[in-house]
Write a protein that holds these residues in place. Structure first.
Motif, PDB file in Angstrom:
ATOM      1  N   MET A  50     -34.258   9.111 -25.053  1.00  0.00           N
ATOM      2  CA  MET A  50     -33.730  10.194 -24.110  1.00  0.00           C
ATOM      3  C   MET A  50     -34.130   9.806 -22.702  1.00  0.00           C
ATOM      4  N   ARG A  51     -32.881  10.085 -21.968  1.00  0.00           N
ATOM      5  CA  ARG A  51     -33.401   9.702 -20.428  1.00  0.00           C
ATOM      6  C   ARG A  51     -34.310  10.795 -20.008  1.00  0.00           C
ATOM      7  N   GLU A  52     -35.098  10.473 -18.973  1.00  0.00           N
ATOM      8  CA  GLU A  52     -36.155  11.331 -18.304  1.00  0.00           C
ATOM      9  C   GLU A  52     -35.370  11.998 -17.266  1.00  0.00           C
ATOM     10  N   VAL A  53     -35.259  13.349 -17.319  1.00  0.00           N
ATOM     11  CA  VAL A  53     -34.573  14.107 -16.440  1.00  0.00           C
ATOM     12  C   VAL A  53     -35.575  15.011 -15.669  1.00  0.00           C
ATOM     13  N   ALA A  54     -35.404  15.169 -14.290  1.00  0.00           N
ATOM     14  CA  ALA A  54     -36.337  16.005 -13.397  1.00  0.00           C
ATOM     15  C   ALA A  54     -35.652  16.786 -12.829  1.00  0.00           C
ATOM     16  N   ILE A  55     -36.313  18.018 -12.722  1.00  0.00           N
ATOM     17  CA  ILE A  55     -35.900  19.045 -11.680  1.00  0.00           C
ATOM     18  C   ILE A  55     -36.376  18.645 -10.458  1.00  0.00           C
ATOM     19  N   VAL A  56     -35.522  18.588  -9.243  1.00  0.00           N
ATOM     20  CA  VAL A  56     -36.101  18.280  -7.931  1.00  0.00           C
ATOM     21  C   VAL A  56     -35.918  19.220  -6.824  1.00  0.00           C
ATOM     22  N   ALA A  57     -35.169  20.144  -7.046  1.00  0.00           N
ATOM     23  CA  ALA A  57     -35.060  21.505  -6.149  1.00  0.00           C
ATOM     24  C   ALA A  57     -34.605  22.768  -6.888  1.00  0.00           C
ATOM     25  N   TYR A  58     -35.175  23.787  -6.044  1.00  0.00           N
ATOM     26  CA  TYR A  58     -34.683  25.243  -6.585  1.00  0.00           C
ATOM     27  C   TYR A  58     -34.840  26.045  -5.383  1.00  0.00           C
ATOM     28  N   ALA A  59     -33.702  26.873  -5.389  1.00  0.00           N
ATOM     29  CA  ALA A  59     -33.671  27.993  -4.198  1.00  0.00           C
ATOM     30  C   ALA A  59     -33.189  29.086  -4.896  1.00  0.00           C
ATOM     31  N   GLN A  60     -33.546  30.090  -4.530  1.00  0.00           N
ATOM     32  CA  GLN A  60     -32.969  31.420  -4.732  1.00  0.00           C
ATOM     33  C   GLN A  60     -33.041  32.598  -3.556  1.00  0.00           C
ATOM     34  N   ASP A 104     -31.475  12.092 -12.895  1.00  0.00           N
ATOM     35  CA  ASP A 104     -32.027  11.184 -13.823  1.00  0.00           C
ATOM     36  C   ASP A 104     -33.181  10.585 -13.197  1.00  0.00           C
ATOM     37  N   LYS A 105     -34.152   9.960 -13.865  1.00  0.00           N
ATOM     38  CA  LYS A 105     -35.361   9.684 -13.076  1.00  0.00           C
ATOM     39  C   LYS A 105     -34.830   8.339 -12.314  1.00  0.00           C
ATOM     40  N   SER A 106     -33.648   7.675 -12.560  1.00  0.00           N
ATOM     41  CA  SER A 106     -33.739   6.407 -11.733  1.00  0.00           C
ATOM     42  C   SER A 106     -32.850   7.036 -10.443  1.00  0.00           C
ATOM     43  N   ILE A 151     -39.480  22.300 -22.387  1.00  0.00           N
ATOM     44  CA  ILE A 151     -40.822  22.165 -22.233  1.00  0.00           C
ATOM     45  C   ILE A 151     -40.697  21.373 -20.729  1.00  0.00           C
ATOM     46  N   LEU A 152     -41.534  21.606 -19.854  1.00  0.00           N
ATOM     47  CA  LEU A 152     -41.637  21.164 -18.485  1.00  0.00           C
ATOM     48  C   LEU A 152     -42.892  20.479 -18.265  1.00  0.00           C
ATOM     49  N   GLU A 153     -43.079  19.263 -17.555  1.00  0.00           N
ATOM     50  CA  GLU A 153     -44.194  18.656 -17.165  1.00  0.00           C
ATOM     51  C   GLU A 153     -44.208  18.092 -15.866  1.00  0.00           C
ATOM     52  N   ALA A 154     -45.431  18.511 -15.005  1.00  0.00           N
ATOM     53  CA  ALA A 154     -45.252  17.869 -13.565  1.00  0.00           C
ATOM     54  C   ALA A 154     -45.318  16.449 -13.489  1.00  0.00           C
ATOM     55  N   GLY A 155     -44.707  15.756 -12.650  1.00  0.00           N
ATOM     56  CA  GLY A 155     -44.508  14.398 -12.587  1.00  0.00           C
ATOM     57  C   GLY A 155     -45.544  13.693 -11.802  1.00  0.00           C
ATOM     58  N   LYS A 205     -42.416  16.319  -5.170  1.00  0.00           N
ATOM     59  CA  LYS A 205     -43.017  16.031  -6.774  1.00  0.00           C
ATOM     60  C   LYS A 205     -41.901  16.534  -7.682  1.00  0.00           C
ATOM     61  N   PRO A 206     -41.314  15.604  -8.639  1.00  0.00           N
ATOM     62  CA  PRO A 206     -40.310  16.150  -9.630  1.00  0.00           C
ATOM     63  C   PRO A 206     -41.084  16.884 -10.758  1.00  0.00           C
ATOM     64  N   VAL A 207     -40.396  17.372 -11.524  1.00  0.00           N
ATOM     65  CA  VAL A 207     -41.017  18.252 -12.737  1.00  0.00           C
ATOM     66  C   VAL A 207     -39.762  17.762 -13.774  1.00  0.00           C
ATOM     67  N   TYR A 208     -40.400  17.172 -14.836  1.00  0.00           N
ATOM     68  CA  TYR A 208     -39.605  16.643 -15.729  1.00  0.00           C
ATOM     69  C   TYR A 208     -39.301  17.610 -17.021  1.00  0.00           C
ATOM     70  N   ILE A 209     -38.073  17.563 -17.484  1.00  0.00           N
ATOM     71  CA  ILE A 209     -37.716  18.549 -18.506  1.00  0.00           C
ATOM     72  C   ILE A 209     -37.845  17.382 -19.812  1.00  0.00           C
ATOM     73  N   ARG A 210     -39.060  17.437 -20.416  1.00  0.00           N
ATOM     74  CA  ARG A 210     -39.403  16.838 -21.692  1.00  0.00           C
ATOM     75  C   ARG A 210     -38.700  17.162 -22.943  1.00  0.00           C
ATOM     76  N   GLY A 211     -38.438  18.359 -23.166  1.00  0.00           N
ATOM     77  CA  GLY A 211     -37.689  18.866 -24.094  1.00  0.00           C
ATOM     78  C   GLY A 211     -36.767  20.035 -24.125  1.00  0.00           C
ATOM     79  N   ILE A 212     -35.614  20.075 -24.787  1.00  0.00           N
ATOM     80  CA  ILE A 212     -34.885  21.277 -24.378  1.00  0.00           C
ATOM     81  C   ILE A 212     -33.898  21.620 -25.539  1.00  0.00           C
ATOM     82  N   ASP A 213     -33.985  22.929 -25.967  1.00  0.00           N
ATOM     83  CA  ASP A 213     -33.025  23.229 -27.280  1.00  0.00           C
ATOM     84  C   ASP A 213     -32.660  24.546 -27.178  1.00  0.00           C
ATOM     85  N   HIS A 214     -31.748  25.085 -27.896  1.00  0.00           N
ATOM     86  CA  HIS A 214     -31.177  26.465 -28.036  1.00  0.00           C
ATOM     87  C   HIS A 214     -30.728  26.718 -29.217  1.00  0.00           C
ATOM     88  N   ARG A 215     -31.012  27.968 -29.795  1.00  0.00           N
ATOM     89  CA  ARG A 215     -30.452  28.232 -31.010  1.00  0.00           C
ATOM     90  C   ARG A 215     -29.950  29.644 -31.067  1.00  0.00           C
TER      91      ARG A 215
END
Lengths: 388, 182, 353
Positions: free
Chosen positions: C1-11, C216-218, C349-353, C226-236
């Motif tokens: 799996m590719r490492e995907v990071a959240i890099v910004a959020y605004a509301q 993508d991490k690349s 599941i998110l993890e600080a990078g 500081k990115p935050v990585y999405i380490r796992g994600i699923d929905h049911r």
């Protein structure tokens, strides 16, 4: 790019895309899904995820209907996602489904797109009276008519090109048992004499209002051999969007259409679509959109698309070199949310050699195309009989 | 038990929802201007183009627009259709002609009705002017203009018109100072 | 799996009623804020995906106008889900996994104030058997709350405690609509609106928009962040008919969590942002997800403090991102839901990078 190839190993459609009062929404989508599973040679438990698409919820009056439909489609305990990108949605839903496989995380997914226009009034939903704006809105036909007129102005095409397309696609539809309209006696005069709706678009140059669902089972290479028939393979996929209106926006040959086709052809190594593709299923809801898209998609030079139509190049019946819409196209069946997926699925059936009476002999590569909104949302794929 | 029941193929379940829409930062001044009989557009500084009616965003740049521009009530038809079928919820009686009209001074065409000429007389490039309802009934609405009618001026070549408008827009454009497309 | 990071959020602020701005006007500055935070421009974004609902806006194709906020000339690769924008995030994440894109901007928007949200949501039900009865979303949540009480696991006092906790934590969230110090005993004197639910047990009607950017991490932006990585994600998904489901549980949340844990290889979380629009659902989710008292629930205040319908799920990712980015926690569980009574659940599941 990922190395995960995407196979289309099951296609299912509802029996016929005409007004269907004998079943519920759930029954409608389930019929298409069961047909797709049967073609794919697998059952509900073989499916890892469900990807649903349809156009606005106001067409049936059910808000976010995937919640209600999940059970009928074997979606319980599975990931389910609902796509809505206006008229292109059938195509973009197939692309979202293909991305599930391409990600390497799913082995087999079911994708279903539908519309049951008889459950509400689509014409009403397409002509909303919005607050603070005068109600000059007159449905999709009214929105596209000025675009058609502008094409006619620029290309100086003979006036009956649209009628020719209307006849050609309806004659194609006779070979398609699923087609809503079966009009074997249609000819140019019948079309010309049909009522004018949105000048210059006549009744028989417009798509019908249909009920129907289309489904596909997409699989990873490792799981692509369950069907009794060989699968089709995704060679390229592309999507593009642009705003509805901005000053001097090119509406006849939108930038998003050109960019989408360019991206698509680059992936598939196509430089001469008319030569390198064997057929195309292209979203033509109003007859004049055949020459419009022939040009935009690079099958003809700018201003020359109508010549292909008049020469019979796009007619399977006339042995044309690049048949368009052998299924009868959107002009013969338009369950709006499903229409894009039908294009994508018909392209797949052709390269699998499973298109029966509408088969283009020896078709190896085919284009599936959908567009929506104000000619602003585009989704396309190219499928082939061989692995890419 | 009688199992030969008639099938129930459809039943009516009408859905009514009530919405309280508010206009918007851009549309509110436009609606107030309409009540005064003024046609208020917005200049997009990002593109130099004048948008009418203003919706708040310049779709080309994704930037908000706020600079008001008062436009003329005459313009040029750049596209049209005559509608021959009734439209659900609309009070317009077919056949009626809806045109995309580029008001003089604007770059974005707006939709309105064309009347006082035969359906077959409407043409791309036709010059038209607004026919206003009487001032006593003016409201916050573009419908204060009842329709547009031909002025009798010669047809305009819309390809040339486009070039002229784009050239003017280029001059009005402001250098980008920042923002998402900087 | 590719490492995907959240890099910004605004509301945008989560207001009870936005009386001036329309959706596009609300969206433009928030997109700009998110891009600025990531030091990116629209040209750096490969894909845009949004979540919204026509019936909330009161007109078909409401998402189409929002494209005006993107400056999509030349055209962009863009898509839309008629779901909470958390699913737009999921679609974008999959596209990165498929190698089709390396960055995506995701947005969700809704002005619930213009219509009657509980009534609108009743029309999400089975159109033949349920919707004609107009079961509004609060009444359905009331049924679920009753089912929970009937198990004996919780009392109405526990519901009120969830509310007290939410309001207290929301004091630190400037975008929150409801915050402050409230007492359990005082809450319990309030009248029922759909017993056993009281007004405070229900999320507030909220207008707003949110924007989140992933890469993508690349392709991490060059900005010092500081990115935050999405380490796992699923929905049911679960069954739709309420009578078929055990409403006091959330089996699909449990199932999605198991999948997400397997992808992430992470078992413990410091915080959890739960999309529970009704207070008893927080308790149902805590149990379904096995969250003990070591896990801080909804540090943002959660949906009871502000609930942008169609974006509240995406906001759980965004709020978790903010908490992890500030170094207040290392791992987070983000949850999103869709459908009546927690029918459909997403776990990441998110993890600080």
């Amino acid at each position: 790019m990922s190395n995960h190839r995407v196979a289309i190993c099951g296609v299912g459609q509802t029996e016929r895309y005409k007004t269907k009062l004998s079943c519920s929404l759930a029954g409608l989508v389930r019929e298409a899904a069961l047909n797709a599973l049967a073609d794919a040679g697998c059952g509900w438990s073989d499916i890892d995820a469900l990807i649903i698409g349809k156009a606005p919820d106001m067409f049936e009056g059910v808000v976010m209907p995937e919640a209600y439909l999940a059970e009928a489609l074997g979606g319980v305990n599975k990931p389910v996602i609902r796509v809505h990108t206006a008229g292109s949605v059938g195509g973009s839903t197939a692309i979202v489904a293909a991305n599930h496989i391409k990600s390497g995380l799913f082995k087999r997914v079911l994708t279903v797109a539908f519309e049951k226009q008889s459950e509400s009034n689509a014409h009403w939903a397409l002509s909303p009276s919005m607050p603070f704006r005068p109600h000059f809105n007159s449905g999709a036909g009214g929105m596209f008519a000025p675009v058609i007129r502008e094409y006619m102005r620029r290309s100086d095409a003979p006036e009956d090109v649209g009628c020719q397309v209307a006849v050609k696609d309806r004659l194609h539809a006779i070979n398609n048992p699923h087609a809503h309209l079966h009009l074997p006696d249609i000819d140019i005069d019948t079309v010309k004499n049909s009522p004018m709706l949105w000048e210059p678009t006549r009744f028989l140059e417009s798509c019908p209002s249909s009920d129907g669902a289309c489904a596909m089972v997409l699989a990873a290479e490792s799981h692509a051999d369950t069907s009794a028939h060989k699968p089709a393979w995704v060679h390229a996929m592309a999507m593009r969007s642009e705003p509805s209106f901005y000053p001097w926006r090119e509406e006849v040959n939108p930038e998003a259409s050109r960019a989408c086709a360019k991206d698509l052809y680059a992936q598939a190594g196509i430089t001469q679509p008319r030569k390198q593709l064997d057929m195309a299923e292209v979203y033509v809801p109003f007859s004049w959109f055949e020459p419009i898209w022939l040009e935009s998609l690079g099958f003809a030079e700018s201003g020359q698309g109508w010549r292909l139509t008049l020469e019979g190049a796009t007619s399977r019946d006339q042995g044309g070199d690049i048949p368009w819409n052998c299924s009868g196209g959107v002009l013969s069946s338009n369950p709006i949310g499903a229409s894009g997926m039908i294009r994508f699925a018909e392209a797949a059936l052709q390269v699998r050699g499973m298109a029966e009476q509408r088969q283009v002999e020896g078709a190896k590569r085919a284009l599936g195309h959908a567009y929506g909104g104000h000619s602003q949302f585009f989704a396309m794929w190219i499928v082939g009989s061989e692995k890419p | 038990m009688d199992i030969d029941l008639d099938p129930i193929e459809q039943f009516d379940a009408p859905i009514y929802h009530r919405y309280h829409a508010t206009s918007s930062r851009a549309i509110t001044p436009f609606l107030h201007a309409m009540k005064r009989g003024e046609l208020l557009g917005h200049l997009s500084t990002a593109t130099g183009k004048v948008l009418f009616p203003p919706l708040g965003a310049c779709p080309e740049s994704g930037q908000a627009t706020q600079i008001p521009v008062i436009l003329s009530d005459s313009g040029t038809v750049i596209g049209f259709t005559t509608v021959h079928l009734p439209i659900p919820g609309s009070k317009l009686v077919p056949p009626f002609t809806v045109a995309n009209i580029l008001l003089d001074g604007a770059d974005q065409a707006c939709s309105h009705l064309i009347s006082e000429c035969g359906i077959n007389a409407v043409a791309i490039g036709m010059r038209v002017a607004a026919v206003w309802r009487s001032a006593e009934v003016w409201n916050n609405s573009l419908e204060n203009i009842e329709y547009f009618k031909p002025t009798g001026e010669p047809l305009v070549d819309i390809d040339i018109l486009q070039q002229q408008c784009l050239a003017k827009a280029e001059q009005r454009k402001e250098p980008v100072k920042g923002g998402q497309n900087a | 799996m590719r490492e995907v990071a959240i890099v910004a959020y605004a509301q945008s602020p989560q207001v009870r009623q936005e009386k001036v701005l329309n959706e596009v006007e609300m969206l433009m500055p928030v997109i700009e804020t998110a891009l600025t935070e990531a030091a990116m421009t629209m040209e750096d974004i490969d894909f845009v995906c949004s979540g919204s609902c026509d019936y909330i806006a009161g007109g078909a194709f409401s998402f189409v106008g929002a494209v005006d906020a993107l400056g999509a000339t030349p055209s962009k690769m863009e898509s839309h889900v008629e779901m909470d924008a958390a699913w737009a995030l999921y679609e974008s994440w999959l596209k990165i996994q498929a190698g089709e894109i390396s960055s995506a901007l995701i947005y969700g928007f809704g002005k619930s104030s213009v219509g009657d949200l509980p009534d609108v949501m009743s029309q999400q039900c089975d159109p033949y058997y349920l919707a004609p009865l107009w079961p509004d979303s609060i009444s359905m949540a009331g049924l679920q709350a009753s089912a929970l009480l009937a198990t004996g696991r919780y009392t109405e006092r526990d519901f009120a405690e969830v509310v007290v906790d939410s309001r207290r934590k929301a004091k630190a969230n400037p975008a929150a609509q409801l915050s402050g110090d409230v007492e359990v005993d005082a809450l319990l004197t309030a009248p029922y609106i759909a017993s056993p639910l009281r007004r405070h047990d229900c999320c507030p009607i909220t207008d707003g928009v949110s924007v989140l950017i992933i890469t993508d991490k690349s392709a991490l932006p060059k900005a010092k962040m500081k990115p935050v990585y999405i380490r796992g994600i699923d929905h049911r998904m679960e069954a739709h008919q309420l009578g078929i489901r055990t409403l006091s549980e959330s089996s699909s949340s449990t199932q999605a969590l198991a999948q997400a844990k397997q992808q992430a290889g992470i078992e413990q979380f410091d915080i959890a942002e739960l999309y529970a629009p009704f207070s008893p659902q927080t308790l149902i989710l805590k149990d379904a997800l096995g969250l003990d008292n070591q896990v801080a629930i909804n540090p943002s205040g959660g949906p009871l403090a502000g609930h942008i319908m169609m974006s509240a799920g995406l906001d759980r990712f965004g709020m978790s991102f903010k908490t992890l980015q500030h170094g207040e926690a290392k791992t987070a569980l983000a949850h999103a839901t869709s459908g009546p009574c927690l029918q459909h659940n997403m776990i990441a599941i998110l993890e600080a990078g």
